[in-house]
Motif scaffolding. Structure first.
Motif, PDB file in Angstrom:
ATOM      1  N   LEU A   9      -2.522   0.577   8.286  1.00  0.00           N
ATOM      2  CA  LEU A   9      -3.229   0.297   6.822  1.00  0.00           C
ATOM      3  C   LEU A   9      -4.111   1.095   6.422  1.00  0.00           C
ATOM      4  CD1 LEU A   9      -2.802  -1.439   4.320  1.00  0.00           C
ATOM      5  CD2 LEU A   9      -4.470  -3.128   5.459  1.00  0.00           C
ATOM      6  N   THR A  10      -5.181   1.440   7.332  1.00  0.00           N
ATOM      7  CA  THR A  10      -6.064   2.614   7.137  1.00  0.00           C
ATOM      8  C   THR A  10      -5.796   3.685   7.135  1.00  0.00           C
ATOM      9  OG1 THR A  10      -6.681   2.575   9.602  1.00  0.00           O
ATOM     10  CG2 THR A  10      -7.928   0.925   7.812  1.00  0.00           C
ATOM     11  N   GLY A  60      -8.354  -4.772  -0.005  1.00  0.00           N
ATOM     12  CA  GLY A  60      -9.100  -3.801  -0.756  1.00  0.00           C
ATOM     13  C   GLY A  60      -8.059  -2.383  -0.867  1.00  0.00           C
ATOM     14  N   PHE A  61      -7.531  -1.966   0.250  1.00  0.00           N
ATOM     15  CA  PHE A  61      -6.970  -0.681   0.222  1.00  0.00           C
ATOM     16  C   PHE A  61      -5.523  -0.769  -0.772  1.00  0.00           C
ATOM     17  CE2 PHE A  61      -8.814  -0.645   4.622  1.00  0.00           C
ATOM     18  CZ  PHE A  61      -9.584   0.376   4.208  1.00  0.00           C
ATOM     19  N   ALA A  62      -4.905  -1.811  -0.884  1.00  0.00           N
ATOM     20  CA  ALA A  62      -3.675  -1.838  -1.678  1.00  0.00           C
ATOM     21  C   ALA A  62      -4.209  -2.188  -3.130  1.00  0.00           C
ATOM     22  CB  ALA A  62      -2.643  -3.082  -1.208  1.00  0.00           C
ATOM     23  N   GLY A  63      -5.073  -3.101  -3.416  1.00  0.00           N
ATOM     24  CA  GLY A  63      -5.374  -3.154  -4.621  1.00  0.00           C
ATOM     25  C   GLY A  63      -6.284  -2.261  -5.292  1.00  0.00           C
ATOM     26  N   GLY A  81      -3.929  -5.720  -9.991  1.00  0.00           N
ATOM     27  CA  GLY A  81      -4.833  -5.048  -8.908  1.00  0.00           C
ATOM     28  C   GLY A  81      -5.962  -5.754  -8.479  1.00  0.00           C
ATOM     29  N   TRP A  82      -6.347  -6.433  -9.724  1.00  0.00           N
ATOM     30  CA  TRP A  82      -7.882  -7.219  -9.278  1.00  0.00           C
ATOM     31  C   TRP A  82      -7.153  -8.610  -8.482  1.00  0.00           C
ATOM     32  CZ3 TRP A  82     -12.347  -5.986  -8.432  1.00  0.00           C
ATOM     33  CH2 TRP A  82     -13.108  -5.035  -9.448  1.00  0.00           C
ATOM     34  N   TYR A  83      -5.996  -9.245  -8.738  1.00  0.00           N
ATOM     35  CA  TYR A  83      -5.648 -10.219  -7.943  1.00  0.00           C
ATOM     36  C   TYR A  83      -5.161  -9.987  -6.649  1.00  0.00           C
ATOM     37  CZ  TYR A  83      -1.850 -13.327  -6.171  1.00  0.00           C
ATOM     38  OH  TYR A  83      -1.441 -14.205  -5.411  1.00  0.00           O
ATOM     39  N   ILE A  84      -4.702  -8.658  -6.226  1.00  0.00           N
ATOM     40  CA  ILE A  84      -4.450  -8.235  -4.952  1.00  0.00           C
ATOM     41  C   ILE A  84      -5.903  -8.177  -4.195  1.00  0.00           C
ATOM     42  CG2 ILE A  84      -3.561  -6.243  -3.578  1.00  0.00           C
ATOM     43  CD1 ILE A  84      -1.205  -7.333  -4.456  1.00  0.00           C
ATOM     44  N   ILE A  85      -6.771  -7.572  -5.003  1.00  0.00           N
ATOM     45  CA  ILE A  85      -8.191  -7.419  -4.242  1.00  0.00           C
ATOM     46  C   ILE A  85      -8.608  -8.864  -3.790  1.00  0.00           C
ATOM     47  CG2 ILE A  85     -10.515  -6.792  -4.492  1.00  0.00           C
ATOM     48  CD1 ILE A  85      -9.586  -4.183  -5.888  1.00  0.00           C
ATOM     49  N   ILE A  86      -8.732  -9.781  -4.963  1.00  0.00           N
ATOM     50  CA  ILE A  86      -9.649 -10.945  -4.666  1.00  0.00           C
ATOM     51  C   ILE A  86      -9.010 -11.670  -3.966  1.00  0.00           C
ATOM     52  CG2 ILE A  86     -10.721 -12.892  -5.913  1.00  0.00           C
ATOM     53  CD1 ILE A  86     -11.069 -10.838  -8.161  1.00  0.00           C
ATOM     54  N   TYR A  87      -7.608 -12.186  -3.887  1.00  0.00           N
ATOM     55  CA  TYR A  87      -6.981 -12.943  -2.847  1.00  0.00           C
ATOM     56  C   TYR A  87      -6.374 -12.332  -1.553  1.00  0.00           C
ATOM     57  CZ  TYR A  87      -6.609 -16.682  -6.317  1.00  0.00           C
ATOM     58  OH  TYR A  87      -6.764 -17.730  -7.128  1.00  0.00           O
ATOM     59  N   GLY A  88      -7.189 -11.081  -1.339  1.00  0.00           N
ATOM     60  CA  GLY A  88      -6.988 -10.342  -0.119  1.00  0.00           C
ATOM     61  C   GLY A  88      -7.012 -10.965   1.189  1.00  0.00           C
ATOM     62  N   THR A  98       0.893  -1.144   0.103  1.00  0.00           N
ATOM     63  CA  THR A  98      -0.104   0.017   0.033  1.00  0.00           C
ATOM     64  C   THR A  98       0.870   1.277  -0.042  1.00  0.00           C
ATOM     65  OG1 THR A  98      -1.416  -1.329   1.354  1.00  0.00           O
ATOM     66  CG2 THR A  98      -1.885   1.015   1.015  1.00  0.00           C
ATOM     67  N   GLN A  99       1.885   1.392   0.776  1.00  0.00           N
ATOM     68  CA  GLN A  99       2.614   2.465   1.032  1.00  0.00           C
ATOM     69  C   GLN A  99       3.506   2.891  -0.332  1.00  0.00           C
ATOM     70  OE1 GLN A  99       3.481   4.411   3.674  1.00  0.00           O
ATOM     71  NE2 GLN A  99       4.915   5.580   2.038  1.00  0.00           N
ATOM     72  N   VAL A 100       3.970   1.650  -1.041  1.00  0.00           N
ATOM     73  CA  VAL A 100       4.632   2.185  -2.372  1.00  0.00           C
ATOM     74  C   VAL A 100       3.608   2.534  -3.328  1.00  0.00           C
ATOM     75  CG1 VAL A 100       4.590  -0.060  -3.475  1.00  0.00           C
ATOM     76  CG2 VAL A 100       6.638   1.355  -3.696  1.00  0.00           C
ATOM     77  N   VAL A 101       2.420   2.153  -3.378  1.00  0.00           N
ATOM     78  CA  VAL A 101       1.702   2.801  -4.476  1.00  0.00           C
ATOM     79  C   VAL A 101       1.115   3.997  -4.075  1.00  0.00           C
ATOM     80  CG1 VAL A 101      -0.390   2.256  -5.775  1.00  0.00           C
ATOM     81  CG2 VAL A 101       1.039   0.324  -4.929  1.00  0.00           C
ATOM     82  N   VAL A 102       0.670   4.257  -2.728  1.00  0.00           N
ATOM     83  CA  VAL A 102       0.172   5.532  -2.252  1.00  0.00           C
ATOM     84  C   VAL A 102       1.316   6.608  -2.371  1.00  0.00           C
ATOM     85  CG1 VAL A 102      -0.130   6.954  -0.289  1.00  0.00           C
ATOM     86  CG2 VAL A 102      -1.465   4.944  -0.707  1.00  0.00           C
TER      87      VAL A 102
END
Lengths: 200, 116, 164
Positions: free
Chosen positions: B79-80, C49-52, C35-42, A55-59
């Motif tokens: 994370l949030t 959800g946040f990272a994807g 992105g969808w892989y990161i979301i669905i296999y979260g 998350t950090q690297v994309v943000v």
């Protein structure tokens, strides 16, 4: 091993943030801020937090793009130094005191590598049975502490709403029906129409 | 101990940039650095020596995870917090654009002088 | 949604140089799939959800920067982005309210299934997809509003100063 690596990485971050704060050119300042963010991401990866590292690297990339695209392409002039002596001296004195007390307070924290883990042990042991999710972090943010995530969704919703309200056309127009239409993105002709009084 | 202290030094530098610099974009950068420092501090507190990420895999038992896993609770909170930081940054940037449109400068002292 | 082929061809004068456009055409599918892989296999692997969602928003931002705003707006217009944002925020309150019928707010009410399966862990994958869509649409909308709107206003300001 991890401690030494983190020490070197933190020194690198501090040097990067000094450059980001003190350099004159805004573009190199923003890029140095991006370097600090990338180093933070590597530190998260070393500390056993791959979710946050992703998350950090994309943000970080998005922050860089937003800052460069939205502000620096408008105005990149370096501001000549107004040396505000009172602000600098008072903030330096305050931060010296802050660091002294922080150094004393840090001694009371649990030492590096031995966290308390009173609640988290319970989560680690029963997370898979109670929620069925193999990723314990996902189990916590979406099941055990769902209220937290609900509040976060509200905060990001409100911040997006706020910036749309701020960025829309200036109020008190002659044509009132345009207010109910879409808010954010306008064509160039529409803006010309609205900001025509800018030249007067 | 020294790691906690260095993270606090990073925090202090962000706050210094927020107070003493005149450019609004510099102030935004200072707030971003403060954000990084706080997130890193919370994660460093939850690290366990020779720890692994708190994620189960098929060839692991729950006892192994409970014995070696790092603290998952700070990770969930941070994370949030990262995504909230991005939302707050976009809000600040839009306020900056409005200020630039009104005063034609990013300089804080100019904006103060033009007031009234 | 299908995009017109002349918009994403290298001869289109808007956007960046042909080198960037060619590379982006190859990289786009990989970015969205990741992105969808990161979301669905979260709930099984690192991510969620946040990272994807931020990765998908980055993909749309990349399209906007490389091809100009027409291509990205054809894939997701600002209106669609705001509708997706609002409906995902609504559903994120509505699904826990359904759990209230089975017991309490935020109850993980469906059967949990076998661990390490793709469809398991009750409502957690659903929450991941909702959060991912919400983060994607809101970040993309804020990028569009900030970059395009701000640039036009600044250009107009410069022109007005020149005329003076």
């Amino acid at each position: 091993m991890v401690e030494t690596f983190l020490f070197v990485l933190l020194i690198f971050m501090i040097v990067g943030s000094i450059i980001a704060i003190e350099t004159k050119n805004l573009l190199s300042s923003v890029i140095s801020c991006g370097i600090v963010g990338a180093a933070v991401s590597i530190a998260f990866l070393m500390l056993g937090a791959p979710d946050i590292a992703i998350t950090q690297v994309v943000v970080e990339i998005l922050i860089l793009v937003i800052l460069i695209r939205a502000t620096i392409t408008i105005d990149n002039t370096a501001i000549e130094a107004h040396w505000d002596t009172f602000a600098v001296v008072s903030s330096l004195i305050f931060f010296g005191l802050f660091l002294v007390f922080a150094f004393l307070a840090v001694q009371e924290l649990p030492p590096f590598g031995q966290p308390l883990m009173r609640v988290s042990k319970e989560y680690l042991q029963t997370g898979l049975q109670k929620t069925g999710a193999a990723n314990v972090v996902a189990a916590i943010i979406l099941d055990f502490r769902g209220y937290d995530t609900l509040g976060e969704a509200t905060v990001i919703f409100v911040s997006i709403l706020g910036s749309f309200v701020i960025l829309r056309r200036r109020g008190r127009k002659r044509r009132t029906e345009a207010d109910t239409e879409k808010v954010g993105i306008l064509s160039e002709a529409e803006i010309r129409e609205d900001y025509g009084d800018l030249r007067e | 101990m020294i790691l906690y202290f260095l993270t606090l030094v990073l925090f202090v530098m962000g706050v210094y940039c927020l107070i003493a610099k005149k450019n609004i974009i510099k102030k935004i950068i200072g707030l971003t650095i403060t954000d990084y420092a706080i997130n890193l501090f919370i994660i460093i507190i939850g690290y366990r020596a020779k720890g692994i990420a708190p994620i189960m895999f098929k060839n692991m038992t729950i006892q192994e995870l409970a014995e070696y896993g790092v603290d998952p609770l700070p990770q969930a909170l941070v994370l949030t917090s990262i995504v909230i930081g991005l939302g707050v940054l976009s809000l600040m940037t839009s306020i900056c654009l409005r200020l630039y449109e009104k005063y034609k400068t990013f300089d804080m002292s100019e904006i103060n002088r033009l007031k009234g | 949604m299908a995009t017109k082929p002349e918009l994403i061809s290298s001869e289109n004068p808007k956007g960046m140089t042909p080198v960037v456009k060619t590379v982006v055409r190859f990289a786009m599918g990989i970015v969205f799939m990741f992105g969808w892989y990161i979301i669905i296999y979260g709930h099984l692997t690192p991510g969620g959800g946040f990272a994807g969602g931020t990765i998908l928003a980055c993909g749309y931002v990349l399209l906007t920067l490389a091809f100009g705003k027409e291509v990205a707006l054809a894939k997701m217009s600002d209106r669609a982005a705001s509708i997706i944002d609002n409906s995902c925020a609504f559903l994120f309150v509505a699904v826990p309210l359904v759990g209230m019928a089975f017991g309490y707010f935020f109850l993980n009410f469906p059967p949990h299934g076998k661990p390490f399966d793709l469809v398991s862990a009750g409502v957690i994958p659903l929450y991941n997809i909702l959060i991912g869509l919400k983060v994607t649409s809101s970040l993309f909308a804020i990028f569009l509003a900030l970059s395009i709107f701000g640039r036009f206003v600044s250009k107009l300001v410069e022109e007005a100063e020149e005329e003076e």
